[in-house]
Design a protein around this motif. Structure first.
Motif, PDB file in Angstrom:
ATOM      1  N   HIS A 198       0.840  -1.202   0.000  1.00 23.09           N
ATOM      2  CA  HIS A 198       0.000   0.000   0.000  1.00 23.09           C
ATOM      3  C   HIS A 198       0.883   1.265   0.000  1.00 23.09           C
ATOM      4  O   HIS A 198       0.757   2.132  -0.870  1.00 23.09           O
ATOM      5  CB  HIS A 198      -0.907  -0.067   1.241  1.00 23.09           C
ATOM      6  CG  HIS A 198      -1.777   1.127   1.462  1.00 23.09           C
ATOM      7  ND1 HIS A 198      -2.759   1.153   2.413  1.00 23.09           N
ATOM      8  CD2 HIS A 198      -1.789   2.363   0.888  1.00 23.09           C
ATOM      9  CE1 HIS A 198      -3.362   2.332   2.388  1.00 23.09           C
ATOM     10  NE2 HIS A 198      -2.783   3.072   1.486  1.00 23.09           N
ATOM     11  N   GLY A 199       1.792   1.331   0.965  1.00 17.11           N
ATOM     12  CA  GLY A 199       2.618   2.537   1.122  1.00 17.11           C
ATOM     13  C   GLY A 199       3.527   2.781  -0.065  1.00 17.11           C
ATOM     14  O   GLY A 199       3.644   3.916  -0.551  1.00 17.11           O
ATOM     15  N   VAL A 200       4.176   1.728  -0.552  1.00 17.66           N
ATOM     16  CA  VAL A 200       5.130   1.885  -1.662  1.00 17.66           C
ATOM     17  C   VAL A 200       4.381   2.235  -2.947  1.00 17.66           C
ATOM     18  O   VAL A 200       4.721   3.207  -3.626  1.00 17.66           O
ATOM     19  CB  VAL A 200       5.956   0.592  -1.854  1.00 17.66           C
ATOM     20  CG1 VAL A 200       6.768   0.652  -3.142  1.00 17.66           C
ATOM     21  CG2 VAL A 200       6.871   0.373  -0.652  1.00 17.66           C
ATOM     22  N   PHE A 201       3.335   1.448  -3.267  1.00 19.64           N
ATOM     23  CA  PHE A 201       2.624   1.684  -4.528  1.00 19.64           C
ATOM     24  C   PHE A 201       1.977   3.062  -4.542  1.00 19.64           C
ATOM     25  O   PHE A 201       2.057   3.794  -5.528  1.00 19.64           O
ATOM     26  CB  PHE A 201       1.581   0.584  -4.787  1.00 19.64           C
ATOM     27  CG  PHE A 201       0.799   0.853  -6.021  1.00 19.64           C
ATOM     28  CD1 PHE A 201       1.379   0.667  -7.271  1.00 19.64           C
ATOM     29  CD2 PHE A 201      -0.499   1.343  -5.958  1.00 19.64           C
ATOM     30  CE1 PHE A 201       0.683   0.960  -8.433  1.00 19.64           C
ATOM     31  CE2 PHE A 201      -1.210   1.637  -7.107  1.00 19.64           C
ATOM     32  CZ  PHE A 201      -0.611   1.444  -8.347  1.00 19.64           C
ATOM     33  N   GLU A 202       1.331   3.437  -3.434  1.00 12.62           N
ATOM     34  CA  GLU A 202       0.650   4.741  -3.370  1.00 12.62           C
ATOM     35  C   GLU A 202       1.655   5.885  -3.549  1.00 12.62           C
ATOM     36  O   GLU A 202       1.391   6.854  -4.272  1.00 12.62           O
ATOM     37  CB  GLU A 202      -0.076   4.868  -2.034  1.00 12.62           C
ATOM     38  CG  GLU A 202      -0.963   6.079  -1.911  1.00 12.62           C
ATOM     39  CD  GLU A 202      -1.753   6.018  -0.617  1.00 12.62           C
ATOM     40  OE1 GLU A 202      -2.980   5.993  -0.688  1.00 12.62           O
ATOM     41  OE2 GLU A 202      -1.133   5.984   0.469  1.00 12.62           O
ATOM     42  N   THR A 203       2.806   5.759  -2.907  1.00 14.09           N
ATOM     43  CA  THR A 203       3.837   6.802  -3.015  1.00 14.09           C
ATOM     44  C   THR A 203       4.331   6.925  -4.452  1.00 14.09           C
ATOM     45  O   THR A 203       4.427   8.029  -5.005  1.00 14.09           O
ATOM     46  CB  THR A 203       5.019   6.486  -2.069  1.00 14.09           C
ATOM     47  OG1 THR A 203       4.517   6.428  -0.739  1.00 14.09           O
ATOM     48  CG2 THR A 203       6.116   7.526  -2.159  1.00 14.09           C
ATOM     49  N   LEU A 204       4.629   5.777  -5.091  1.00  8.18           N
ATOM     50  CA  LEU A 204       5.128   5.824  -6.472  1.00  8.18           C
ATOM     51  C   LEU A 204       4.057   6.359  -7.422  1.00  8.18           C
ATOM     52  O   LEU A 204       4.356   7.131  -8.335  1.00  8.18           O
ATOM     53  CB  LEU A 204       5.587   4.428  -6.925  1.00  8.18           C
ATOM     54  CG  LEU A 204       6.772   3.821  -6.156  1.00  8.18           C
ATOM     55  CD1 LEU A 204       7.161   2.481  -6.762  1.00  8.18           C
ATOM     56  CD2 LEU A 204       7.970   4.754  -6.124  1.00  8.18           C
ATOM     57  N   ALA A 205       2.801   5.970  -7.207  1.00  3.83           N
ATOM     58  CA  ALA A 205       1.708   6.447  -8.070  1.00  3.83           C
ATOM     59  C   ALA A 205       1.533   7.958  -7.915  1.00  3.83           C
ATOM     60  O   ALA A 205       1.390   8.682  -8.908  1.00  3.83           O
ATOM     61  CB  ALA A 205       0.412   5.716  -7.728  1.00  3.83           C
ATOM     62  N   ASN A 206       1.568   8.438  -6.671  1.00  2.18           N
ATOM     63  CA  ASN A 206       1.426   9.880  -6.444  1.00  2.18           C
ATOM     64  C   ASN A 206       2.557  10.650  -7.115  1.00  2.18           C
ATOM     65  O   ASN A 206       2.334  11.687  -7.751  1.00  2.18           O
ATOM     66  CB  ASN A 206       1.405  10.198  -4.938  1.00  2.18           C
ATOM     67  CG  ASN A 206       0.102   9.754  -4.292  1.00  2.18           C
ATOM     68  OD1 ASN A 206      -0.889   9.499  -4.976  1.00  2.18           O
ATOM     69  ND2 ASN A 206       0.097   9.645  -2.969  1.00  2.18           N
ATOM     70  N   ARG A 207       3.774  10.124  -6.977  1.00  2.00           N
ATOM     71  CA  ARG A 207       4.926  10.787  -7.610  1.00  2.00           C
ATOM     72  C   ARG A 207       4.785  10.836  -9.117  1.00  2.00           C
ATOM     73  O   ARG A 207       5.216  11.793  -9.767  1.00  2.00           O
ATOM     74  CB  ARG A 207       6.226  10.022  -7.281  1.00  2.00           C
ATOM     75  CG  ARG A 207       6.822  10.416  -5.960  1.00  2.00           C
ATOM     76  CD  ARG A 207       8.183   9.741  -5.820  1.00  2.00           C
ATOM     77  NE  ARG A 207       8.485   9.536  -4.412  1.00  2.00           N
ATOM     78  CZ  ARG A 207       9.226   8.554  -3.931  1.00  2.00           C
ATOM     79  NH1 ARG A 207       9.749   7.659  -4.738  1.00  2.00           N
ATOM     80  NH2 ARG A 207       9.444   8.463  -2.642  1.00  2.00           N
TER      81      ARG A 207
END
Ligand code: 4NP
Length: 159
Positions: free
Chosen positions: A20-29
């Motif tokens: 959740h944390g990794v994917f969400e961060t990369l998607a937001n970036r």
């Protein structure tokens, strides 16, 4: 259009909150519009923050998992998400048992989005191995993001 994705593991304190944390961060970036949650197939850690070892590994790589609280996946989640992603085969089997008869929501193994020789994100709760878990999750997150970006370039409303 927002793509709604749920990551699922067994306890919802190690692998799926990391995904959740990794994917969400990369998607937001990357400016990719997603809504993300995570959940466990089991109910042992309802309301719990992520495991300290997962949080430590994440923090060392610049991700913050501290806001997550454990929840259990239910059949109703099949209508709330466009895609449900399982960390291992046993999560996948548990999810297929929960699937409402009318639901066609795809359920996929996370490592299907990688070229890795691993097919599952290994459960680190008893055995450790958080570094490998993290590496696999980062690779799969990039693969999933890549797929979403390609799909939206072709057809804005498809996965
Ligand atoms: P996770 O790891 O499925 O990656 O969150 C586990 C966490 C807790 C337990 C098992 C796996 N448990 O048995 O409590």
């Amino acid at each position: 259009m927002t793509t709604r994705i749920m990551f699922v593991c067994l306890g919802n304190i190690c692998r799926s909150p990391t995904a959740h944390g990794v994917f969400e961060t990369l998607a937001n970036r990357a400016g990719v519009d997603v809504y993300v949650e995570s959940a466990g197939t089991g109910a042992w850690h309802l309301g719990d923050p992520p495991d300290a070892r997962a949080q430590q590994e994440a923090a060392a790589r610049g991700y913050d998992l501290s806001g997550n609280r454990g929840q259990q996946v239910t059949g109703a989640d099949f209508a709330r998400f466009d895609l449900i992603i399982a960390m291992d085969h046993s999560n996948l089997i548990a999810l297929e048992r929960l699937r409402p008869i009318e639901s066609e929501t795809p359920v996929q193994l996370f490592l299907d989005f990688t070229q890795s020789s691993h097919t599952e994100v290994p459960d680190p709760y008893y055995e450790g191995g958080f570094e490998l878990v993290f590496e696999l999750i980062e690779e799969a997150s990039r693969g999933l993001l890549d797929q979403l970006q390609k799909a939206s370039a072709v057809a804005p409303n498809s996965l």
